[in-house]
Design a protein around this motif. Structure first.
Motif, mmCIF file in Angstrom:
data_model
loop_
_atom_site.group_PDB
_atom_site.id
_atom_site.type_symbol
_atom_site.label_atom_id
_atom_site.label_comp_id
_atom_site.label_asym_id
_atom_site.label_seq_id
_atom_site.Cartn_x
_atom_site.Cartn_y
_atom_site.Cartn_z
ATOM 1 N N ARG A 62 0.792 -1.366 -0.036
ATOM 2 C CA ARG A 62 -0.001 -0.113 0.185
ATOM 3 C C ARG A 62 0.597 1.663 0.167
ATOM 4 N NH1 ARG A 62 -3.715 1.557 -2.237
ATOM 5 N NH2 ARG A 62 -2.824 2.519 -3.224
ATOM 6 N N LEU B 278 2.597 1.917 -3.426
ATOM 7 C CA LEU B 278 1.994 1.843 -4.486
ATOM 8 C C LEU B 278 1.592 3.453 -4.278
ATOM 9 C CD1 LEU B 278 -0.265 -1.439 -4.518
ATOM 10 C CD2 LEU B 278 1.451 -0.204 -6.738
ATOM 11 N N THR B 279 1.148 3.453 -3.040
ATOM 12 C CA THR B 279 0.465 5.511 -2.666
ATOM 13 C C THR B 279 1.996 6.035 -3.363
ATOM 14 O OG1 THR B 279 -0.999 4.693 -1.110
ATOM 15 C CG2 THR B 279 0.382 6.855 -1.071
ATOM 16 N N ASP C 184 -1.990 3.544 -7.532
ATOM 17 C CA ASP C 184 -3.590 3.053 -8.058
ATOM 18 C C ASP C 184 -4.016 3.066 -9.613
ATOM 19 O OD1 ASP C 184 -3.531 2.592 -5.150
ATOM 20 O OD2 ASP C 184 -3.946 4.523 -4.402
ATOM 21 N N LEU C 185 -4.980 1.796 -9.315
ATOM 22 C CA LEU C 185 -5.779 1.698 -10.311
ATOM 23 C C LEU C 185 -7.282 2.392 -10.398
ATOM 24 C CD1 LEU C 185 -5.019 -1.634 -11.919
ATOM 25 C CD2 LEU C 185 -3.633 0.153 -12.287
ATOM 26 N N THR C 186 -8.150 2.697 -11.446
ATOM 27 C CA THR C 186 -9.477 2.868 -10.769
ATOM 28 C C THR C 186 -10.122 1.754 -10.738
ATOM 29 O OG1 THR C 186 -10.267 2.388 -13.009
ATOM 30 C CG2 THR C 186 -9.015 4.491 -12.842
ATOM 31 N N SER C 187 -11.208 1.898 -9.898
ATOM 32 C CA SER C 187 -11.799 0.837 -8.801
ATOM 33 C C SER C 187 -12.462 -0.163 -10.476
ATOM 34 C CB SER C 187 -13.233 1.251 -8.964
ATOM 35 O OG SER C 187 -13.906 2.133 -9.256
ATOM 36 N N ILE D 197 -10.148 -2.202 -11.689
ATOM 37 C CA ILE D 197 -9.737 -2.807 -10.642
ATOM 38 C C ILE D 197 -10.826 -4.360 -10.407
ATOM 39 C CG2 ILE D 197 -9.088 -3.897 -8.286
ATOM 40 C CD1 ILE D 197 -7.935 -0.692 -7.683
ATOM 41 N N ASP E 108 -8.641 -3.222 1.452
ATOM 42 C CA ASP E 108 -8.413 -2.597 0.170
ATOM 43 C C ASP E 108 -8.105 -2.733 -1.621
ATOM 44 O OD1 ASP E 108 -5.513 -1.396 -1.238
ATOM 45 O OD2 ASP E 108 -5.395 0.350 0.221
ATOM 46 N N MET F 79 -6.426 -2.879 -4.332
ATOM 47 C CA MET F 79 -5.255 -2.637 -4.853
ATOM 48 C C MET F 79 -4.632 -3.795 -4.046
ATOM 49 S SD MET F 79 -4.174 -1.386 -7.585
ATOM 50 C CE MET F 79 -2.592 -1.856 -7.801
ATOM 51 N N TRP G 148 -3.433 -7.161 -5.886
ATOM 52 C CA TRP G 148 -2.039 -7.526 -6.333
ATOM 53 C C TRP G 148 -1.829 -9.218 -5.089
ATOM 54 C CZ3 TRP G 148 1.517 -8.937 -1.437
ATOM 55 C CH2 TRP G 148 2.863 -9.234 -1.918
#
Length: 236
Positions: free
Chosen positions: A94, A97-98, A103-106, A109, A142, A144, A148
Motif C-alpha cells: 500500500r 503504490l501510494t 493506483d488503478l481506478t475501481s 481493478i 484495500d 489494490m 496484488w
C-alpha cells in the motif's frame, strides 16, 4: 496457447509481484516489528505458509543455499508471527503504490479481478506449497492490495511448478542457479550475494553442468545447455 504468450504473461505477473522485495518500505515495515535484514525477506515471503520450520523454508526456496536461510530464520516466528509479517507485507504494498501513484481506478481493478479470480479459483495446488499458502491468506480490504495478492498467488504457483520441474529433471538447487547465471539472465554478483552458495558448492555445481556439456569452462551456457534449459521452461 503459444509458449511465447505464456512467457509474456509470466513476466508481467512477476514484475507486478516482485517489487515488494526491493522497495525501501519493505525494510522499514519489517524492522518496525523486529525483523531486520534478510530475515524480513524470508519471513515475509514464507509467512503465508504459517510458522513453518526452517527446513520447510529451505525446501520451498529452492535455489537459495540452506545456510542463507538458517543464518537468519531461527527465532523469527518468536519475534513476529506469520500474521503480523503478512500484515506488514500488505502495508509495504500500500505504501509503495501510494508513493509512486500506482493506483488503478475501481473499474480497472474490477476488470482485473474478473480475469484473475476465476484463474486462482481453478488452480490445482497439489505440490505447490507457497502458492497454496498465499491462496489461503484472507484478502485485505484495500482493493489494490487484494489484487496484488491474487497476482502473487499466480506468481508463486508458477514458481512452485518450476521447482517441481527442476526436481524431476534432476537439476539440483545450486546447479539450476549456475545454469541461469550462464545464460546471462542473472548477474553472477547478484546470484552469489543473494543465494549465498559458497565457492566449493558453486564449483561443484559448475563441474556437474560441465560434465553434461551444458556450460563451457568459463561457465557460459552451451547450445545444448540452452536447449536443456528451454525444455525446462517449456515444461514449466
Amino acid at each position: 496457447m503459444e509458449l511465447s504468450v505464456v512467457h509474456d504473461v509470466h513476466m508481467v505477473i512477476n514484475l507486478v509481484h516482485r517489487f515488494v522485495y526491493f522497495v525501501p518500505e519493505a525494510a522499514e515495515e519489517y524492522a518496525a516489528i523486529g525483523v531486520a535484514g534478510r530475515a524480513g525477506y524470508f519471513g515475509s515471503r514464507a509467512a503465508a505458509m504459517g510458522a513453518v520450520t526452517d527446513d520447510v523454508v529451505v525446501a520451498t526456496f529452492y535455489n537459495f543455499s540452506p545456510s542463507a536461510i538458517t543464518a537468519c530464520m531461527p527465532g523469527v516466528w518468536d519475534v513476529a508471527s506469520p500474521e503480523s509479517l503478512q500484515s506488514a507485507r500488505f502495508r509495504v504494498i500500500r505504501r509503495a503504490l501510494t508513493r509512486v501513484g500506482g493506483d488503478l481506478t475501481s473499474e480497472q481493478i474490477a476488470e482485473a479481478r474478473a480475469l484473475i479470480d476465476p484463474v486462482v479459483a481453478g488452480l490445482d495446488f497439489g505440490g505447490k506449497p507457497l502458492a497454496a499458502g498465499n491462496a489461503g491468506v484472507a484478502l485485505p480490504d484495500d482493493p489494490m492490495v487484494a489484487l496484488w495478492q491474487q497476482v502473487t498467488v499466480l506468481r508463486e504457483w508458477r514458481g512452485d511448478a518450476h521447482i517441481a520441474v527442476l526436481v524431476t529433471s534432476g537439476l539440483a538447487p545450486c546447479e539450476c542457479l549456475v545454469l541461469q547465471v550462464g545464460t546471462g539472465r542473472f548477474p553472477m554478483k547478484l546470484a552469489r550475494a543473494t543465494r549465498r552458495w559458497d565457492d566449493a558448492e558453486w564449483d561443484s555445481a559448475l563441474a556437474k553442468l560441465r560434465s553434461h556439456g551444458w556450460v563451457d569452462d568459463d561457465g557460459s551456457v552451451t547450445s545444448s545447455g540452452a536447449e536443456y534449459r528451454d525444455r525446462i521452461e517449456a515444461e514449466t
